[in-house]
Design a protein around this motif. Structure first.
Motif, short mmCIF file in Angstrom:
data_model
loop_
_atom_site.label_atom_id
_atom_site.label_comp_id
_atom_site.label_asym_id
_atom_site.label_seq_id
_atom_site.Cartn_x
_atom_site.Cartn_y
_atom_site.Cartn_z
N ARG A 2 0.83 -1.21 0.00
CA ARG A 2 0.00 0.00 0.00
C ARG A 2 0.86 1.26 0.00
NH1 ARG A 2 -5.02 1.31 4.04
NH2 ARG A 2 -5.69 3.13 2.87
N VAL A 3 1.99 1.24 0.71
CA VAL A 3 2.89 2.39 0.77
C VAL A 3 3.48 2.66 -0.61
CG1 VAL A 3 5.05 3.24 1.76
CG2 VAL A 3 3.41 2.04 3.21
N ARG A 4 3.84 1.61 -1.30
CA ARG A 4 4.41 1.74 -2.63
C ARG A 4 3.40 2.36 -3.59
NH1 ARG A 4 7.18 -3.42 -5.34
NH2 ARG A 4 8.16 -3.46 -3.30
N LEU A 9 1.40 7.18 -6.61
CA LEU A 9 0.37 8.18 -6.90
C LEU A 9 0.87 9.59 -6.60
CD1 LEU A 9 -2.84 6.39 -5.60
CD2 LEU A 9 -2.22 6.91 -7.96
N ALA A 10 1.61 9.75 -5.50
CA ALA A 10 2.16 11.06 -5.15
C ALA A 10 3.16 11.52 -6.20
CB ALA A 10 2.80 11.01 -3.77
N LEU A 11 4.00 10.63 -6.67
CA LEU A 11 4.97 10.97 -7.70
C LEU A 11 4.28 11.34 -9.02
CD1 LEU A 11 7.92 11.18 -8.53
CD2 LEU A 11 7.84 8.76 -9.13
N ALA A 12 3.26 10.61 -9.38
CA ALA A 12 2.52 10.91 -10.61
C ALA A 12 1.84 12.28 -10.52
CB ALA A 12 1.50 9.82 -10.88
#
Length: 70
Positions: A2-4, A9-12
């Motif tokens: 889930r962390v990955r 999503l944050a990077l995108a």
């Protein structure tokens, strides 16, 4: 796992926000044409010329670029 997914999503989202900002700046730079005064033109070594078929004047700089006179 889930962390990955959250990091992905944050990077995108950060990448899309950065691309939007760069696109907006480059679009603004394209729309805004640089202008120069006749005094600035001659001080830069340029030549002020009259436009034959439209009103106004143009500054032709030594490097060959042209800018409208304000």
């Amino acid at each position: 796992m889930r962390v990955r997914r959250m990091l992905g999503l944050a990077l995108a989202a950060a990448t899309l926000a950065g691309m939007s900002a760069v696109g907006a700046v480059s679009a603004q730079a394209t729309v805004a044409s640089p202008t120069i005064t006749s005094e600035e033109c001659t001080a830069a070594g340029g030549q002020v010329t009259s436009n034959a078929y439209r009103e106004g004047y143009t500054c032709t700089l030594p490097d060959g670029s042209r800018q409208p006179i304000t």
